[in-house]
Write an enzyme that holds these catalytic residues in place. Structure first.
Site, PDB file in Angstrom:
ATOM      1  N   LEU A 210      28.671   1.115 -19.885  1.00 49.13           N
ATOM      2  CA  LEU A 210      27.553   2.023 -19.538  1.00 49.13           C
ATOM      3  C   LEU A 210      26.329   1.069 -19.313  1.00 49.13           C
ATOM      4  O   LEU A 210      25.644   1.687 -18.322  1.00 49.13           O
ATOM      5  CB  LEU A 210      27.257   2.754 -20.936  1.00 49.13           C
ATOM      6  CG  LEU A 210      26.242   3.782 -20.801  1.00 49.13           C
ATOM      7  CD1 LEU A 210      26.630   4.883 -19.987  1.00 49.13           C
ATOM      8  CD2 LEU A 210      25.561   4.196 -22.275  1.00 49.13           C
TER       9      LEU A 210
ATOM     10  N   ARG B 100      28.307  -9.361 -28.060  1.00 46.24           N
ATOM     11  CA  ARG B 100      28.829 -10.690 -28.424  1.00 46.24           C
ATOM     12  C   ARG B 100      29.223 -11.800 -27.475  1.00 46.24           C
ATOM     13  O   ARG B 100      29.203 -12.991 -27.724  1.00 46.24           O
ATOM     14  CB  ARG B 100      30.060 -10.173 -29.107  1.00 46.24           C
ATOM     15  CG  ARG B 100      29.703  -9.632 -30.565  1.00 46.24           C
ATOM     16  CD  ARG B 100      31.116  -8.980 -31.249  1.00 46.24           C
ATOM     17  NE  ARG B 100      31.678  -7.789 -29.961  1.00 46.24           N
ATOM     18  CZ  ARG B 100      32.538  -7.168 -30.399  1.00 46.24           C
ATOM     19  NH1 ARG B 100      33.220  -7.083 -31.607  1.00 46.24           N
ATOM     20  NH2 ARG B 100      33.070  -6.323 -29.641  1.00 46.24           N
TER      21      ARG B 100
ATOM     22  N   HIS C 271      27.560  18.513 -24.091  1.00 45.30           N
ATOM     23  CA  HIS C 271      27.019  18.688 -22.735  1.00 45.30           C
ATOM     24  C   HIS C 271      26.826  20.419 -22.404  1.00 45.30           C
ATOM     25  O   HIS C 271      25.791  20.800 -21.848  1.00 45.30           O
ATOM     26  CB  HIS C 271      27.769  18.173 -21.487  1.00 45.30           C
ATOM     27  CG  HIS C 271      27.753  16.607 -21.638  1.00 45.30           C
ATOM     28  ND1 HIS C 271      26.965  15.874 -22.211  1.00 45.30           N
ATOM     29  CD2 HIS C 271      28.788  15.707 -21.405  1.00 45.30           C
ATOM     30  CE1 HIS C 271      27.405  14.785 -22.363  1.00 45.30           C
ATOM     31  NE2 HIS C 271      28.389  14.373 -21.786  1.00 45.30           N
TER      32      HIS C 271
ATOM     33  N   LYS D 199      34.186  26.106 -19.560  1.00 44.48           N
ATOM     34  CA  LYS D 199      35.542  25.629 -18.902  1.00 44.48           C
ATOM     35  C   LYS D 199      35.228  23.960 -18.642  1.00 44.48           C
ATOM     36  O   LYS D 199      34.257  23.666 -18.147  1.00 44.48           O
ATOM     37  CB  LYS D 199      35.839  26.279 -17.665  1.00 44.48           C
ATOM     38  CG  LYS D 199      37.394  25.935 -17.221  1.00 44.48           C
ATOM     39  CD  LYS D 199      37.885  26.954 -16.202  1.00 44.48           C
ATOM     40  CE  LYS D 199      37.070  27.087 -15.025  1.00 44.48           C
ATOM     41  NZ  LYS D 199      37.732  27.602 -13.951  1.00 44.48           N
TER      42      LYS D 199
HETATM   43  C1  BG6 Z   1      30.417  11.750 -20.496  1.00 52.11           C
HETATM   44  C2  BG6 Z   1      31.997  11.915 -21.003  1.00 52.11           C
HETATM   45  O1  BG6 Z   1      29.820  12.218 -21.537  1.00 52.11           O
HETATM   46  O2  BG6 Z   1      30.222  12.302 -19.315  1.00 52.11           O
HETATM   47  C3  BG6 Z   1      32.900  11.431 -19.951  1.00 52.11           C
HETATM   48  O3  BG6 Z   1      32.353  11.140 -22.202  1.00 52.11           O
HETATM   49  C4  BG6 Z   1      32.565  12.440 -18.522  1.00 52.11           C
HETATM   50  O4  BG6 Z   1      34.166  11.751 -20.102  1.00 52.11           O
HETATM   51  C5  BG6 Z   1      31.199  12.057 -18.513  1.00 52.11           C
HETATM   52  O5  BG6 Z   1      33.256  11.734 -17.709  1.00 52.11           O
HETATM   53  C6  BG6 Z   1      30.621  12.842 -17.120  1.00 52.11           C
HETATM   54  O6  BG6 Z   1      29.376  12.522 -16.864  1.00 52.11           O
HETATM   55  P1  BG6 Z   1      28.977  12.815 -15.136  1.00 52.11           P
HETATM   56  O7  BG6 Z   1      27.333  12.557 -15.467  1.00 52.11           O
HETATM   57  O8  BG6 Z   1      29.695  11.790 -14.461  1.00 52.11           O
HETATM   58  O9  BG6 Z   1      29.231  14.150 -15.027  1.00 52.11           O
END
Ligand code: BG6
Length: 489
Positions: A17, A46, A241, A334
């Site tokens: 990330l 680390r 989300h 969905k």
């Molecule tokens: C993350 C999830 O929060 O959002 C992932 O853990 C997912 O599984 C990702 O792929 C999707 O994010 P974006 O911004 O690429 O739609």
């Protein structure tokens, strides 16, 4: 006067990330002069690395916006010179004390603010805030801490995490990120609704038949199976989300645009909802599939996933808000991985026109004559409204056309990544797009009973082929509520 000193420390700096999102977002903010003059970035992890090695590592992922290639290299060099690294364990007070000394050296006694981004697994959040003693911070300005989901697996574990974090931090130091709230179209939702006369009066059960929140990805868990199997799609996407989007969509008009006013309204929506039960969902899991000579793996082919895993990689859910505005309106969600397309959108289906004079022009399927408003969050951001229109010419033939606001056609600037907006907000102390702890509790309260039931009863997900449109269970669920998925029709 260049203002206070700012340090941004990324704990977990060698992770994915950090490399893919956080460092590039910081560079983009720096490039556009959003960051204070006097700032530095510290990586902490680390892995043993020198400052130079960190700079090399992140330089590979920094990008310049298409419209800003000029001077980019030069700016990149200047940005990289502000990046430093300290290697340490996550449970070592001594190592964090060394980091603190390095930060103090850079701050040189000036008024200083510190932002920490915990880009690490949540089971070590508490250790880190404790060892780094972030509350009793040794800085003269503010100290803020960004944390990212998963915030627990259910109400209990999330409550426990909040309680432990609050032993070492105050609520207003904690910035819980949900990166979907940083997406351009999600931010625009309130603008669209509250600053256009044509939408807000229609925003209720009187005119809206149903609302659909759709997330799909055209790839599987690839490499993340270990994490994913412990959570599943409901915890990974829906509980955060999609539910956040729902709350923003459905909230009453806030008293003002202040973070507390907005979050108060979002919490009210969440508290007005009935917790989900088994009958409100359909779950699925992708299976292997070959197409065009290429074969796609099943979820359980992932070496980090147990062969008999029942974890859903797809879910559809029907939610209801029991208040005067939304009584009886299905909010359908969905979310799925390994589907036929990558897309996130909000679809609003309006009711039929009462006594429609043109009824006979639509044949027997009057549902085809309703208006849909679609906010395509990604890819290719757009807002479009489906309307009925007369096909030009003699006679009277109607068709459905789109009033289409396609961002790339209307705006020439590239859209900033969600992390840019959220990092900037955290620097500026703007909490509107971060999750307050009572919001988090309310979100878990909705999903926890269902998640427990799914696990206790070992509900077997319906298999769907990798790259398909998902399990048919999603259609039955929608049909039960008189809904047709708008993205498939
Ligand atoms: C993350 C999830 O929060 O959002 C992932 O853990 C997912 O599984 C990702 O792929 C999707 O994010 P974006 O911004 O690429 O739609």
């Amino acid at each position: 006067n260049v203002g206070p000193h700012l340090s941004i420390t990324i704990v977990g700096a060698s992770g994915d990330l950090a490399k893919k999102k956080i460092f590039p977002a910081l560079f983009a903010l720096y490039y556009e002069d959003w960051l204070p003059e006097n700032f530095i970035v510290f990586g902490y992890a680390r892995t043993k690395m020198t400052d130079e090695e960190l700079r090399n590592m992140i330089s590979r992922t920094l990008t310049c916006r298409i419209d800003q290639r000029e001077n980019c290299e030069d700016k990149m060099d200047r940005f990289l010179k502000r990046c430093f690294y300290h290697s340490g364990q996550y449970d070592s007070e001594e190592h964090f004390a060394e980091l603190n000394r390095k930060l103090q050296e850079k701050e040189a006694g000036k008024l200083s603010n510190r932002l920490f981004y915990l880009s690490i697994p949540p089971n070590i959040f508490v250790n880190v805030v404790k060892c780094a003693s972030l509350r009793a911070s040794s800085t003269s300005g503010w100290t803020r801490v960004i944390v990212e989901k998963p915030f627990g697996r259910d109400s209990e574990s999330s409550g426990e995490l909040t309680r432990c974090l609050k032993l070492y931090l105050t609520e207003d130091q904690i910035f819980r990120i949900d990166h979907y709230l940083g997406k351009e179209l999600v931010e625009n939702l309130s603008v669209l609704r509250f600053s256009n006369l044509v939408f807000e009066p229609l925003w209720s059960r009187n005119y809206i038949r149903n609302v659909q929140l759709i997330f799909s990805e055209d790839f599987g868990t690839e490499g993340r199976g270990g994490y994913f199997d412990n959570y599943g799609i409901i915890r990974d996407i829906m509980q955060n989300h999609l539910l956040q989007i729902l709350a923003l969509f459905a909230m009453e008009t806030p008293v003002s645009l202040d973070a507390e006013d907005i979050r108060n309204e979002k919490v009210k929506v969440l508290r007005s909802m009935r917790p989900l039960q088994l009958e409100d969902v359909a779950v699925g899991q992708y299976k292997g599939h070959s197409k065009g000579g290429k074969s796609y793996p099943a979820y359980t082919d992932d070496p980090t996933v147990p062969n008999n895993s029942l974890t859903p990689t797809f879910a559809a859910a029907a939610l209801f808000i029991n208040n005067a505005r939304w009584d009886g309106v299905p909010f359908l969600m969905k979310a799925g991985k390994a589907l036929h397309t990558k897309r996130a959108e909000i679809r609003v289906q309006f009711r039929h026109v009462p006594g429609n004079l043109y009824k006979r022009n639509f044949g027997t399927d009057l549902d085809k004559a309703t208006n849909d408003l679609v906010l395509r969050v990604q890819p290719d951001e757009a807002i479009y409204l489906k309307i009925n229109n007369k096909v030009p010419g003699l006679g009277m033939r109607l068709d459905r056309s789109d009033l289409n606001l396609l961002y790339r056609a209307r705006y020439s600037r590239e859209i900033p990544d969600a992390y840019e907006r959220l990092l900037l907000d955290a620097v500026e102390g703007e909490r509107r797009l971060f999750i307050r702890s009572d919001e988090l509790d309310a979100a878990w309260a909705l999903f926890t009973p269902l998640l427990k039931e799914l696990e206790q009863k070992k509900i077997v997900p319906e298999l769907y082929p990798y790259g398909s449109r998902g399990p048919v269970g999603a259609h039955y669920l929608a049909a039960k509520h008189n809904v047709r998925w708008g993205d498939l029709s």
